[in-house]
Design an enzyme around this catalytic site. Structure first.
Site, PDB file in Angstrom:
ATOM      1  N   HIS A 364      23.045-124.676  71.092  1.00 50.96           N
ATOM      2  CA  HIS A 364      24.261-125.376  71.190  1.00 50.96           C
ATOM      3  C   HIS A 364      24.494-125.822  69.692  1.00 50.96           C
ATOM      4  CE1 HIS A 364      25.115-126.308  75.660  1.00 50.96           C
ATOM      5  NE2 HIS A 364      25.507-125.163  75.200  1.00 50.96           N
ATOM      6  N   GLU A 605      22.719-100.430  70.324  1.00 53.77           N
ATOM      7  CA  GLU A 605      21.607-101.518  70.003  1.00 53.77           C
ATOM      8  C   GLU A 605      20.204-101.452  70.573  1.00 53.77           C
ATOM      9  OE1 GLU A 605      23.467-105.543  71.017  1.00 53.77           O
ATOM     10  OE2 GLU A 605      24.159-104.781  72.847  1.00 53.77           O
ATOM     11  N   ASP A 629      19.974-106.482  67.455  1.00 48.98           N
ATOM     12  CA  ASP A 629      19.093-105.987  68.465  1.00 48.98           C
ATOM     13  C   ASP A 629      18.464-104.662  68.078  1.00 48.98           C
ATOM     14  OD1 ASP A 629      18.883-107.883  70.572  1.00 48.98           O
ATOM     15  OD2 ASP A 629      21.014-107.607  70.737  1.00 48.98           O
ATOM     16  N   CYS A 676      28.307-103.935  63.550  1.00 44.60           N
ATOM     17  CA  CYS A 676      28.800-105.494  63.872  1.00 44.60           C
ATOM     18  C   CYS A 676      27.644-106.483  63.809  1.00 44.60           C
ATOM     19  CB  CYS A 676      29.511-105.808  65.062  1.00 44.60           C
ATOM     20  SG  CYS A 676      28.593-105.372  66.438  1.00 44.60           S
TER      21      CYS A 676
HETATM   22  C1  PEP Z   1      23.766-107.165  67.578  1.00 43.86           C
HETATM   23  O1  PEP Z   1      22.656-107.158  68.464  1.00 43.86           O
HETATM   24  O2  PEP Z   1      23.440-106.820  66.356  1.00 43.86           O
HETATM   25  C2  PEP Z   1      24.922-108.067  67.977  1.00 43.86           C
HETATM   26  C3  PEP Z   1      25.861-108.006  67.342  1.00 43.86           C
HETATM   27  O3  PEP Z   1      24.967-108.562  69.315  1.00 43.86           O
HETATM   28  P1  PEP Z   1      24.317-110.170  69.533  1.00 43.86           P
HETATM   29  O4  PEP Z   1      23.753-110.568  68.083  1.00 43.86           O
HETATM   30  O5  PEP Z   1      25.177-110.971  70.152  1.00 43.86           O
HETATM   31  O6  PEP Z   1      23.049-109.870  70.320  1.00 43.86           O
HETATM   32 MG    MG Z   2      23.048-107.523  70.448  1.00 36.60          MG
END
Ligand code: PEP
Ligand code: MG
Length: 757
Positions: A364, A605, A629, A676
């Site tokens: 958090h 991912e 990931d 992303c």
């Molecule tokens: C990622 O795995 O790059 C991603 C954008 O998702 P998160 O960081 O929320 O797992």
């Molecule tokens: Mg991810």
């Protein structure tokens, strides 16, 4: 043997300082192995750690402790250090490297066994056993000392960090002490340490009988009421800083406060004759123990919430409150386990950064820090909290590093970086509103990543071309139950409306791994390889359908909804998700809603998705690569584990090949592909992503302008050429150097320097 080892480690853990810990070690080892001498030598902090200092001994002349120093390459202890492996000799004086130190009285001893003490590949010292008689120590002795040295290395390294090795602490001016953790929120800050838990200490409350049960109960209930009011006040105070959505967190605390287990549990104990503070202590202990036994990191965090609330009530019972003016102008809030309420308690204009021993980027506190735009470093397991109050500290939220008592030089460097960042940000402000077009005319939209409504305004202001990743689990995480369909619809609609017609990509619930819901516990040995993301939602169609319906309903009359499925590892999973999406839409159409057809995408991912990229892309509208990931799964490196953080590298050649392959797969299917994960925010990586013809990037708001700057400074052709060179290289460091050089040549040296923060 095992239980002896455990006992020694426990006793050492309870020692209050290094000297005491080492004395315990040498005394207990001598006793358990029935040997004549046990000694510990540690690298002396001065002279670049090239010398070994006798720090503790049971058996050698006590006067030699703290005075005998060996240069590396000197004596048998030096030999152990050099070789970084055990040396086991029947008769030490026969060995050519034997060196006699008259002050130790060593000539009386023949058998010698030295084992190195190593932490993170670094030699910290040598543990030595000696005996009068001539003999070779047997395997059991060797194994015992090696195991003990390995177990103690962490504690010794910690003591080294806080300057206890070699001299008394006050004699050491330990500047520029660098400690590593996990990045929690980006940015650099310089400020003064304020320890977050210097409030009431529940554990130090003594047992005592109640003088008057009525009085104790009334005082306790009054304290609970005051804390409830205080939390509501904190929530209101955050009104300008955080939107309602995030402030709901404080409601959850208020609810926890009113819970039967906390209030009734304490009152029952008071009625049993205890005074209120001890009754509270025991109730808090009981509830936290239950949480702490769980493996799930999110649930363990709930234990810290309960403890925080317990401390607050105790503080009221002791009527001490930290006044806002007690916080220095640039407060670096630090603690073992900083909680969201402690963070919110610091006046926002005085809070410069937050640092916590426990927690990760998904705690958090880190989520709130990102929403407030202040740097955070989490998981700093070596944080000497008790020593940091009032100290000057530099926080590097990009790298997850801290510098305690920085030298004037380092401070200057960081202040310079801060200024440069500010300047850069100002310089880039106008550019941020411009489209991200390469020098040869290719537009590469830059979207914002988000999970908080608080991000909307900054995203729009910063010139985001849309939202490329909205992590819907965040609103799920800060509640005490699953949000209902209407509640979700409202949140999603607000985002879609704010950006329409610019695209908004809502990712379906991605919990599991390090992101857990307090009301949906999942306990697993290996959560990142377990029940996560789409695997959970496919197994719980009721949760998934509610969310999909909410997303679709939120898009009525709008044209910008994109739905993204996380953690897809097979075509079967995608098929299942698409069927449920179709069902949600059919239901709504039956209910007479007018719902546009959303764009649908899959996250790449999991490594299997790289190999399936073309097949996946044929079935959807777009792919989006989650490099956070993907890198951890490709390289088998936990993204939240500081021990292996050095191995986590997006510029690893295997990662580059995988990304290139995914891009080619998507394009063969005639679909777009975006990135992303955090790699999209790294200027050097952006060049390569351009070279791979990635169609769009999605980054945190703070990185938006600089990413646009990179795109506008390179041509596709040039980035392709750089990709061609990099993909043939073997070492990530060499790839980084080549790209940094390309950035400097293109006039973007400022980004290279900011990245070095
Ligand atoms: C990622 O795995 O790059 C991603 C954008 O998702 P998160 O960081 O929320 O797992
Ligand atoms: Mg991810």
């Amino acid at each position: 043997m095992l239980h002896v080892l455990r006992r020694i480690v426990l006793e050492v853990g309870a020692a209050s300082n290094l000297a005491e810990a080492l004395e315990i070690i040498v005394r207990r080892v001598k006793q358990e192995l029935t040997i004549d001498v046990c000694s510990v030598y540690l690298r002396a902090p001065e002279a670049d750690g090239q010398r070994l200092l006798l720090m503790a001994s049971e058996g050698l002349n006590p006067d030699s402790v703290g005075t005998v120093v060996m240069n590396s390459g000197e004596g048998l202890v030096g030999l152990v250090a050099e070789r970084a492996e055990p040396v086991n000799l029947e008769n030490a004086p026969d060995h050519p490297r034997f060196k006699y130190f008259p002050e130790t009285g060593e000539e009386r001893y023949h058998a010698f066994l030295g084992v190195p003490i190593i932490h993170n590949r670094r030699l910290l010292g040598v543990l030595v056993a000696q005996q009068r008689e001539r003999r070779r120590f047997d395997d059991e002795h060797v194994a015992f000392l090696i195991t003990l040295a390995a177990q103690l290395a962490g504690a010794i390294s910690h003591a080294e960090l806080i300057g206890e090795v070699g001299k008394r602490r006050e004699e050491i001016q330990q500047d520029n002490l660098q400690i590593a953790g996990i990045p929690g929120a980006a940015g650099v800050a310089v400020g003064q340490g304020v320890v977050a838990y210097a409030l009431a200490d529940l554990e130090s409350v003594p047992d005592r009988d109640a003088d008057s049960i009525e009085h104790e109960e009334a005082a306790f209930r009054q304290a609970v009421k005051e804390v409830q009011d205080e939390l509501i006040e904190i929530k209101d105070r955050m009104e300008d800083v955080l939107p309602m959505e995030e402030r709901l967190l404080f409601d959850a605390y208020v609810m926890m406060l009113g819970s039967d287990s906390l209030v009734n549990g304490t009152v029952d104990r008071i009625r049993g004759g205890s005074w209120a503070p001890a009754a509270l202590r025991d109730t808090v202990r009981e509830s936290t123990r239950n949480f702490e036994d769980m493996d799930d990191p999110y649930l363990r965090e709930r234990a810290s919430d309960v403890r925080d609330i317990g401390r607050r009530i105790l503080m009221r019972l002791q009527s001490h409150v930290r006044e806002p003016e007690e916080f220095p102008e640039h407060t670096i809030l630090l603690g073992e386990d900083v909680t969201a309420t402690q963070l919110a308690e610091v006046p926002p204009d005085r809070l410069a950064a937050v640092v916590s021993s426990r927690g990760t980027g998904s705690s958090h506190v880190a989520i709130l820090a990102r929403a407030m735009g202040i740097p955070a470093v989490m998981g700093v397991s070596d944080l000497p909290v008790g020593r940091l109050e009032g100290r000057q500290i530099v926080v590097d939220g990009y790298r997850g590093n801290l510098y305690i008592q920085p030298t004037a030089e380092l401070l200057e460097e960081f202040k310079h970086l801060q200024d440069e960042e500010k300047e850069l940000a100002e310089g880039l402000r106008d550019l941020a509103q411009e489209p991200a077009i390469t020098q040869d005319g290719v537009e590469v939209p830059v979207y914002a990543n988000s999970g908080l409504l608080a991000d909307i305004a900054p995203s729009i202001q910063s010139g985001a071309d849309g939202i490329g990743l909205y992590r819907t689990e965040v609103p799920f995480m800060i509640r005490e139950r699953f949000p209902g369909e209407d509640e979700q619809t409202q949140i999603y609609r607000e985002i879609l409306k704010s950006f329409n017609p610019r695209p908004v990509t809502l990712r379906t619930l991605d919990v599991g791994g390090d992101k857990a819901l307090p009301y949906f516990p999942v306990t697993e040995d290996n959560p990142f390889l377990g029940w996560r993301g789409i695997r959970i939602t496919l197994d719980h169609p009721e949760i998934f359908l509610t969310q999909l319906r909410a997303m679709l309903r939120a898009s009525q009359g709008l044209t910008n909804l994109h739905i993204l499925f996380p953690m897809i590892s097979s075509l079967g999973e995608l098929k299942g998700a698409m069927q449920l999406l179709q069902r949600a839409r059919d239901e709504l159409l039956d209910e007479h809603y007018v719902i546009p057809v959303p764009k649908v995408g899959v996250m790449v991912e999991v490594p299997s998705a790289v190999y399936l990229s073309e097949a996946l892309a044929r079935r959807v509208d777009f792919l989006s690569v989650g490099t956070n990931d993907l890198v951890q799964y490709l390289l088998a490196v936990d993204r939240n584990n500081p021990r292996v953080a050095d191995l986590y590298n997006g510029l690893h050649p295997a990662v580059l090949h995988a990304l290139d392959q995914a891009a080619q797969g998507a394009h063969r299917a005639g679909k777009t592909i975006s990135v992303c994960g955090e790699m999209a925010a790294d200027p050097a990586s952006v060049i390569l992503l351009l070279g791979m013809e990635i169609d769009a990037l999605s980054v945190n708001v703070a990185a938006l302008a600089r990413v646009k700057w990179v795109i506008r400074s390179f041509s596709r052709e040039r980035s392709r050429e750089l990709l061609r060179q990099c993909i043939k290289m073997e070492e990530p460091a060499a790839i980084r150097a080549l790209l940094d050089n390309a950035l400097v040549q293109a006039g973007l040296g400022g980004l290279v320097r900011a990245g070095k923060a």
